[in-house]
Design a protein around this motif. Structure first.
Motif, short mmCIF file in Angstrom:
data_model
loop_
_atom_site.label_atom_id
_atom_site.label_comp_id
_atom_site.label_asym_id
_atom_site.label_seq_id
_atom_site.Cartn_x
_atom_site.Cartn_y
_atom_site.Cartn_z
N LEU A 174 0.83 -1.21 0.00
CA LEU A 174 0.00 0.00 0.00
C LEU A 174 0.86 1.26 0.00
N ARG A 175 1.97 1.24 0.75
CA ARG A 175 2.87 2.39 0.76
C ARG A 175 3.50 2.61 -0.61
N THR A 176 3.70 1.53 -1.34
CA THR A 176 4.28 1.63 -2.68
C THR A 176 3.31 2.30 -3.65
N PHE A 177 2.04 1.91 -3.57
CA PHE A 177 1.08 2.39 -4.56
C PHE A 177 0.31 3.64 -4.13
N LEU A 178 0.21 3.90 -2.83
CA LEU A 178 -0.55 5.06 -2.36
C LEU A 178 0.39 6.15 -1.87
N VAL A 179 0.17 7.34 -2.36
CA VAL A 179 0.92 8.51 -1.90
C VAL A 179 -0.10 9.56 -1.49
N ASP A 180 -0.05 9.93 -0.22
CA ASP A 180 -1.02 10.88 0.33
C ASP A 180 -2.46 10.43 0.06
N GLY A 181 -2.70 9.13 0.16
CA GLY A 181 -4.04 8.59 0.01
C GLY A 181 -4.49 8.38 -1.42
N ARG A 182 -3.66 8.74 -2.38
CA ARG A 182 -4.02 8.56 -3.80
C ARG A 182 -3.15 7.51 -4.44
#
Length: 169
Positions: A83-91
């Protein structure tokens, strides 16, 4: 008050002779560091005022902070890492192409929909647009993976993880 000012004051506090010699040049009137800077340092435990009214650095607090920084972080699950890889600031930076990774992301996104609530398609689109501009692809993936169901233009959550809260009773 900048971080540079705070570091400068802290450095001077830790070197008594240097503090007296350069305080007037670097810090202002009467060689006294600005009160705001000293208050911030004291609030963080990095400086303290002695009984005689003089300030001193607390190097032991530095050591504590460095030790905390050196301690290994809590292990992160594979799901959290993904999730940290694909999500940045919730997007979403991108919709994962591999199904296993996409499922992790879709399960996460499915939590935006309350179980038992029916949503109009436009409301689903608004919610999904908060995650990624291609809301239609996300909606299709959620339906295909049985995380959302649809009928007559309405959607509801039909799968995915459910957050359970204990109310203490």
């Amino acid at each position: 008050m900048s971080d540079e000012e705070i570091r400068r004051v802290l450095g001077l506090l830790s070197q008594d002779d240097t503090a007296r010699a350069f305080a007037g040049l670097l810090l202002g009137v009467d060689g006294e560091p600005p009160a705001k800077v000293l208050d911030r340092l004291a609030g963080g435990g990095l400086a303290e005022r002695g009984a005689d009214g003089t300030w001193r650095a607390r190097p032991e607090r530095f050591r504590e902070l460095l030790k905390e920084l050196a301690e290994p972080a809590a292990p992160v699950s594979e799901e959290e890492r993904l999730l940290r890889t694909f999500l940045v600031d919730g997007r979403l930076r991108a919709i994962p192409t591999r199904r296993e990774k996409r499922l992790v992301v879709l399960r996460y996104i499915s939590r935006a929909f309350e179980p038992g609530v029916r949503y109009a398609e436009k409301d689903v689109n608004v919610t999904l647009r908060a995650f990624h501009d291609d809301h239609a692809a996300l909606r299709r993936y959620l339906v295909d993976e049985l995380l959302l169901s649809r009928e007559d233009g309405f959607y509801w959550r039909s799968g995915g993880p459910v957050d359970v809260w204990a109310d203490g009773s």
